[in-house]
Design an enzyme around this catalytic site. Sequence first.
Site, short mmCIF file in Angstrom:
data_model
loop_
_atom_site.label_atom_id
_atom_site.label_comp_id
_atom_site.label_asym_id
_atom_site.label_seq_id
_atom_site.Cartn_x
_atom_site.Cartn_y
_atom_site.Cartn_z
N ASP A 168 -42.26 60.65 -23.93
CA ASP A 168 -43.67 60.27 -24.14
C ASP A 168 -44.30 61.09 -25.26
O ASP A 168 -43.77 61.16 -26.35
CB ASP A 168 -44.44 60.40 -22.82
CG ASP A 168 -44.15 59.26 -21.85
OD1 ASP A 168 -43.46 58.30 -22.26
OD2 ASP A 168 -44.60 59.31 -20.70
N ARG A 190 -41.35 59.38 -32.76
CA ARG A 190 -41.75 57.98 -32.68
C ARG A 190 -43.17 57.84 -33.18
O ARG A 190 -44.05 58.62 -32.81
CB ARG A 190 -41.65 57.49 -31.23
CG ARG A 190 -42.34 56.16 -30.98
CD ARG A 190 -42.16 55.70 -29.56
NE ARG A 190 -43.33 54.96 -29.09
CZ ARG A 190 -43.43 54.40 -27.89
NH1 ARG A 190 -42.43 54.49 -27.03
NH2 ARG A 190 -44.54 53.76 -27.54
#
Length: 302
Positions: free
Chosen positions: A94, A164
């Site tokens: 995350d 990411r």
Amino acid sequence: MSGPIAAATSAGQKRVALRAGLGSDRIQRWPGAFNPLVAKLIQEIGFEGVYVSGAVMSAELGLPDIGLTTLTEVTARGRQIASVTDLPVLIDADTGFGEPMNAARTVTLLEDAGLAGCHIEDQVNPKRCGHLDGKAVVAADEMVRRIRAAVAARRDPNFVICARTDARGIEGLDAAIERASAYADAGADLIFTEALADAAEFAKFRAAVNVPLLANMTEFGKSELLSAGALEDLGYNAVIYPVTTLRLAMFAVEQGLREIAATGTQSDLVGRMQHRARLYELLEYQKYNDFDSGIFNFTVSE
């Protein structure tokens, strides 16, 4: 081959294999494993690695993918999956579970759990699924601090830190490319750009960023589903299929439960089930039996 109780390949060896795969001219295919048994099947079929999705872990717990899972939960599931496979495992971390210091601690715990790498994203914490609207990203310099902290905290230099970016759907493709370059400069080994639209966007990203790239081929999302071969031709180094196995399993489970509810029996479903013998083969029952027999095959002298 796996050892008698757990995978024979060490975490360090798996990380070396992950690095080698990313540096090869062949795309690395990483299906998502929603439990350790699926990871064993991924290895048996011949994929190059295993992926652990945060969205899948949330769903398993009956939760939406909005940052409700904890570092402890994610680390525990990652350890369970990594322990049963000789393949390298990349896990979704995350946003690093907080500030840059949290991202640093995340890396140390995932290293200790035997993972080969993780990805950390630039969404505002708490995050949401990368293929939903309404996301928000932090300032690029804040994400750079997350990546720098993660890189500084790792003890095994082969542990892969993937950055990411979710900026494509918020700030546009050019901004996502600019962010990816900054994250690579901060030390990210691999770049994962979420929700690219089509082959043209994947190609533009590849041309602009000079580090290994990860493609996400999730179903029902914003990206065109490209084959591994097509992505390899575009120059991508790895591809994940994060939720595929869970979706396949849940579809079959729902169909089966509805039939039992309607008919009162599972008899017509047996042909669509994994046979007990196949399950035992996948679990390597015989190996455990041989190990047990070898350990206890002794006599006590008078």
